[in-house]
Design an enzyme around this catalytic site. Structure first.
Site, short mmCIF file in Angstrom:
data_model
loop_
_atom_site.label_atom_id
_atom_site.label_comp_id
_atom_site.label_asym_id
_atom_site.label_seq_id
_atom_site.Cartn_x
_atom_site.Cartn_y
_atom_site.Cartn_z
N GLU A 217 -13.54 15.55 9.52
CA GLU A 217 -12.86 15.74 8.24
C GLU A 217 -13.88 15.87 7.10
O GLU A 217 -13.79 16.76 6.25
CB GLU A 217 -11.93 14.55 7.93
N ARG A 274 -15.76 0.00 7.53
CA ARG A 274 -14.76 -0.66 6.68
C ARG A 274 -15.33 -1.85 5.93
O ARG A 274 -14.61 -2.53 5.20
CB ARG A 274 -13.55 -1.07 7.54
N HIS A 390 11.84 -3.46 -6.57
CA HIS A 390 12.98 -2.56 -6.69
C HIS A 390 13.06 -1.59 -5.51
O HIS A 390 13.69 -0.55 -5.60
CB HIS A 390 12.90 -1.80 -8.01
N LYS A 514 -9.32 11.85 18.33
CA LYS A 514 -10.37 12.81 17.93
C LYS A 514 -10.64 13.80 19.05
O LYS A 514 -10.74 15.00 18.84
CB LYS A 514 -11.68 12.07 17.62
#
Ligand code: F6P
Length: 550
Positions: A217, A274, A390, A514
């Site tokens: 990507e 990460r 909500h 992948k």
């Protein structure tokens, strides 16, 4: 005992004791726990750095907490923690050290990997980043045509996107408002298109962020960004050097892509994707907030690192939060965990935590490769309050699922709001406090009746309560506080992985997709016959080609 002669987690006396305790505790009610212990609100609260952590609204007693700590001791959580801080290769499947804590260690710290102190290298890169960030911020770094840089576009995905994008949002009030920042991650061309369509290439800097520099990507988007730049600047290849920098561990691939390695900011294989936004991966953030603020953020991380490393079990906040998650996931069958920040600036915080938690602890074999016999990481989800109130809070309040939640709020609104908007902060926080109250204590049928509600509506208006929450309250959302929050969650995830005996630092689960994408791609682009597709995928590909007109 297992066939291999080793005791598994769920066969240990500590686990069995917790299971028994869970049975004995039965349907313990928070109303009763608070009634029995008037001081619970403060007794069940801890501080770390600037964070006040209230865990009183949990379905636990002192016995529960003691038994959970005994489980942590039996699974040697602190032993693994010490091994991590020492730089031992606790990422067993990749044979790597796990040292994101070194990224925020002070300059004079000594942390060794394979006999080499890594701290000087960390600070050398931070210094290089600071020099570059200052030059971009001041306008000294100019583009190919001599114009100053006004737009910074980070291209990366996963850990090379979520961290900087989240932190940029979180710290917007601290950012250089005369610069535009965009974050491109999706291989869907629409992402890059929308990010650059209104930008002047002569004023745009691309930061290509990829630990491996092989992620399809990112490389695809970076290649398209380079074409966009060259098209806009008349095609001179020399422009790339002024408009592209790279953040990576892979010098060879960066050079191969055509980015000058002088414009590469490195990090190391002991930094997981990460866990990386406080490494060179944070360059876009550093340009946005400046090196001093970035340093403050690192210091915030370090405060919590030191707390986790040294605080005794009874007052160790990441340990506590990790164990509470285990209490619900393993002894109450909770499947998910909500993180609900009451700050517009934390709009990307939960998405960031999804990768941190779910990529780390979404595992089903233990560190020795044996299938686990217990639940591991939860589904992490949530969006900022009050919007969620909500939308999906209905299910948390009155649905059939147990959803433990973290509420994160701040005492002060950001300084740059107008007085009128600052005044809204108390309303925001009134909701924050009201929700955890309602979740914990609910509303009994008698209380509903006392309001004159017709009998047939009483069941509908009754709130069972007893929904567990942690409240994390901080004075203000500053760079340091953000660092503290992220480190808190990093170590919480660590604790859980340690107890479950899984490798929280690999991510093999993303590989198969992948490989299959590579296999199927020629069928889409070239109409090639791909052998061995299953019947469903084959039909889908055929339909796709028909609809696409190929
Ligand atoms: O999703 C898998 C993963 O390897 C993540 O762990 C990582 O953050 C992301 O891809 C991006 O990887 P890289 O920084 O190497 O491009």
């Amino acid at each position: 005992m297992n066939a291999d002669g080793r005791t598994r987690l769920n066969q240990t006396p500590e686990w069995t004791a917790l299971a028994k305790h869970r049975e004995e505790l039965g349907e313990v009610r928070l109303r009763e726990l608070f009634a029995a212990e008037p001081g619970r609100g403060t007794a069940y609260a801890l501080r770390v750095g600037d964070l006040y952590v209230d865990y009183s609204k949990h379905l636990v007693t002192d016995d529960t907490l003691r038994l959970l700590r005994e489980l942590a001791a039996a699974t040697d959580v602190f032993g693994l923690r010490d091994a991590m801080f020492r730089g031992e290769k606790i990422n067993v499947t990749e044979d790597r050290a796990v040292l994101h804590t070194a990224l925020r260690a002070p300059r004079d710290a000594v942390i060794e990997v394979d006999g080499e102190n890594v701290v000087p290298g960390v600070h050398a890169v931070l210094d290089k980043m600071a020099g570059f960030a200052d030059r971009v911020r001041s306008g000294e770094w100019t583009g190919h045509t001599g114009k100053r840089i006004r737009n910074v576009v980070n291209i990366g995905i996963g850990g090379s996107d979520l961290g900087p994008a989240m932190a940029y949002e979180a710290l917007r009030p601290f950012t250089a408002r005369d610069l535009t920042f965009r974050f491109v991650s999706n291989v869907d061309g629409a992402d890059l298109h929308e990010a650059v369509r209104d930008l002047d290439p002569a004023e745009t800097l691309f930061i290509v962020a990829s630990k491996t520099f092989t992620t399809i990507e990112t490389i695809t988007n970076a290649t398209s960004a380079r074409s966009w730049l060259l098209k806009g600047l008349g095609g001179d290849e020399k422009a790339v050097a002024k408009h592209f920098v790279a953040l990576s561990t892979n010098t060879e691939k960066v050079a191969g892509f055509g980015i000058d390695v002088d414009n590469m900011f490195e990090f190391w294989d002991w930094v997981g994707g990460r866990y990386s936004y406080d490494s060179a991966i944070g360059l876009s953030l550093m340009i946005a907030i400046g090196p001093d603020r970035f340093r403050e953020m690192l210091d915030g991380f370090h405060i919590v690192d030191e707390h986790f490393r040294t605080a005794p079990a009874e007052s160790n906040v990441p340990l506590l939060l990790g164990l509470l998650g285990i209490w619900y996931g393993n002894f109450h069958d909770a499947q998910s965990h909500a993180v609900l920040p009451y700050s517009h600036y934390l709009s990307k915080f939960t998405a960031y935590l999804q990768q941190l938690d779910m990529e780390s602890n979404g595992k089903s074999v233990d560190r020795d490769g044996r299938p686990v016999q217990w639940q591991t990481g939860p589904v992490v989800w949530g969006t900022p309050g009050t919007n969620g109130q909500h939308a999906y809070y209905q299910l948390i309040h009155q649905g059939t699922k147990l959803i433990p939640a973290d509420f994160i709020g701040f005492a002060r609104p950001v300084a740059e709001l107008s007085e009128e908007l600052k005044a809204q902060h108390d309303l925001l926080m009134a909701n924050f406090f009201a929700q955890t109250q309602a979740l914990a204590f609910g509303k009994t049928p008698d209380e509903v009746r006392a309001e004159g509600v017709p009998e047939e509506l009483v069941p509908h208006k009754t709130f069972q309560g007893n929904h567990p929450t942690t409240t994390i309250l901080a004075p203000e959302l500053t760079p340091s506080v953000l660092g503290q929050l992220v480190a808190l969650y990093e170590h919480k995830v660590f604790v859980q992985g340690a107890v479950w005996n899984i490798d929280s630092f690999d991510q093999w689960g993303v590989e198969l997709g992948k490989v299959l994408a590579k296999r199927v791609e020629p069928a889409l682009t070239e109409g090639a016959e791909v052998e061995g597709l299953d019947a469903s995928t084959e039909a889908l590909v055929a339909t796709y080609r028909e609809l696409r007109g190929r």
